[in-house]
Design an enzyme around this catalytic site. Structure first.
Site, PDB file in Angstrom:
ATOM      1  N   ARG A 224      43.201  45.645  45.215  1.00 59.34           N
ATOM      2  CA  ARG A 224      42.084  44.760  45.552  1.00 59.34           C
ATOM      3  C   ARG A 224      41.056  45.553  46.362  1.00 59.34           C
ATOM      4  O   ARG A 224      41.420  46.470  47.107  1.00 59.34           O
ATOM      5  CB  ARG A 224      42.579  43.584  46.401  1.00 59.34           C
ATOM      6  CG  ARG A 224      43.532  42.657  45.689  1.00 59.34           C
ATOM      7  CD  ARG A 224      42.799  41.774  44.694  1.00 59.34           C
ATOM      8  NE  ARG A 224      43.646  40.729  44.149  1.00 59.34           N
ATOM      9  CZ  ARG A 224      44.251  40.774  42.952  1.00 59.34           C
ATOM     10  NH1 ARG A 224      44.096  41.818  42.169  1.00 59.34           N
ATOM     11  NH2 ARG A 224      44.999  39.767  42.545  1.00 59.34           N
ATOM     12  N   HIS A 271      37.218  44.908  36.565  1.00 61.85           N
ATOM     13  CA  HIS A 271      38.599  44.563  36.923  1.00 61.85           C
ATOM     14  C   HIS A 271      39.464  44.500  35.647  1.00 61.85           C
ATOM     15  O   HIS A 271      39.851  43.429  35.189  1.00 61.85           O
ATOM     16  CB  HIS A 271      38.560  43.193  37.617  1.00 61.85           C
ATOM     17  CG  HIS A 271      39.867  42.759  38.169  1.00 61.85           C
ATOM     18  ND1 HIS A 271      40.191  42.879  39.486  1.00 61.85           N
ATOM     19  CD2 HIS A 271      40.944  42.211  37.584  1.00 61.85           C
ATOM     20  CE1 HIS A 271      41.400  42.411  39.687  1.00 61.85           C
ATOM     21  NE2 HIS A 271      41.889  42.003  38.544  1.00 61.85           N
TER      22      HIS A 271
HETATM   23  C1  GLV Z   1      45.212  40.941  38.666  1.00 62.28           C
HETATM   24  O1  GLV Z   1      44.468  41.415  39.452  1.00 62.28           O
HETATM   25  C2  GLV Z   1      46.405  40.241  39.003  1.00 62.28           C
HETATM   26  O2  GLV Z   1      46.643  39.990  40.195  1.00 62.28           O
HETATM   27  O3  GLV Z   1      47.168  39.925  38.093  1.00 62.28           O
END
Ligand code: GLV
Length: 308
Positions: A224, A271
């Site tokens: 993160r 992401h």
């Molecule tokens: C992605 O970031 C997840 O937490 O699965």
């Protein structure tokens, strides 16, 4: 049983179809189109806006749609005493490992240098890199960290790992706790962060810890953004502590200015290191809903104290 799906990041139609194929008897409303909030017993969620879950007063289960559930604990109105589960999905884990292996190999085999050579129409070989001399450290030895560690070890990289509580994994040098973090980092030519984001791991990639890395270290953050103290990372890049490429998943980050300035110190992607696929994840959620109905222990239940 009636459930609600709350996510503005995922395709609700794909989730509805996936859940219908594994649990046809489940009625799934798509938030915000919920006619009877008091009839909802299960919530399938990815980053619900704060306060939304509190509207469902009869909730018996909250299923996070990812491996990480940190977003839930940002909600001050998160319903208390409702069990939370997260996904531990082999498909997502495999994606994460691919991403990290690709980033590590890109760095290790100096593809960025060869791309610069190509731009300059130069074709000189650089000295062949020694895989045995490139130690990779994994911050976080959960299901994702262990899979990455095994795959990199298979490729011949010496691998070490760090976790908050002690672990014993064959072929991996394991470090644990705050007191071993500096020693762990000092040995990492590449450090990969796959920690859950909690009160104790937030900001772990800070000035003090980055300064423990050896010169030229590569930082790969596929966890993160909150694990990184951005100003500290930028300072480390500026003074060339890292002399490194820094890969991260989250595009909205001030480190972007380094890519713009052409210094190639930072490589960022959206992401995408590991994305949840409804068709594989739905089976786990259905299994937990059945367990709930039969009064059996849930799989991958989040410890609310630890927040993962
Ligand atoms: C992605 O970031 C997840 O937490 O699965």
């Amino acid at each position: 049983m009636r459930a609600v799906f709350i996510s503005t990041h995922d395709d609700p139609a794909a989730w509805k179809a996936a859940m219908a194929s594994v649990l046809p008897e489940l009625e799934l409303d798509i938030w915000p189109a919920v006619s009877e909030p008091e009839a909802i017993e299960v919530a399938l969620v990815w980053k619900p806006p704060p306060g939304v879950l509190a509207q469902f007063t009869q909730l018996r289960l909250i299923c996070g749609l990812g491996q990480g559930v940190d977003f839930l604990f940002d909600d001050p109105a998160l319903p208390k005493n409702v069990p939370i589960t997260r996904l531990v999905d082999p498909d997502l884990i495999a994606q994460m490992s691919e991403y990290v292996c690709a980033a590590t190999l890109w760095h290790h085999r100096r593809f960025e240098d060869y791309r610069a050579f190509q731009r300059a129409a130069e074709w000189w070989p650089l000295a062949p890199p020694k895989t045995s001399g490139c130690r990779v450290g994994i911050l976080g030895l959960g299901s994702i960290g262990q899979d990455i560690a095994q795959k990199l070890a298979y490729l011949g990289f010496p691998v070490q790992g760090w976790s908050r509580s002690p672990k014993n994994l064959s072929g991996i040098d394991c470090f644990a706790g705050d007191e071993q973090l500096a020693d762990f980092l000092a040995g990492c030519n590449v450090v990969v962060c796959v920690l859950p984001l909690t009160a104790t791991t937030r900001g772990i990639l800070n000035r003090q810890n980055l300064a423990c890395l050896p010169p030229g270290a590569l930082v790969i953050n596929v966890a993160r953004g909150g694990h990184v103290v951005e100003d500290d990372l930028l300072a480390a890049l500026d003074v060339d502590i890292l002399r490194a490429r820094y890969w991260m998943f989250s595009g909205r980050n001030r480190c972007h200015r380094h890519t713009l300035s052409g210094t190639i110190l930072v490589v960022m992607t959206p992401h995408i290191a590991g994305l949840t696929r409804p068709e594989t994840a739905a089976r786990q959620i259905a299994d937990n809903i059945r367990r709930l109905l039969q009064g059996q222990p849930l799989c991958n239940q989040v410890e609310q104290q630890r927040q993962y």
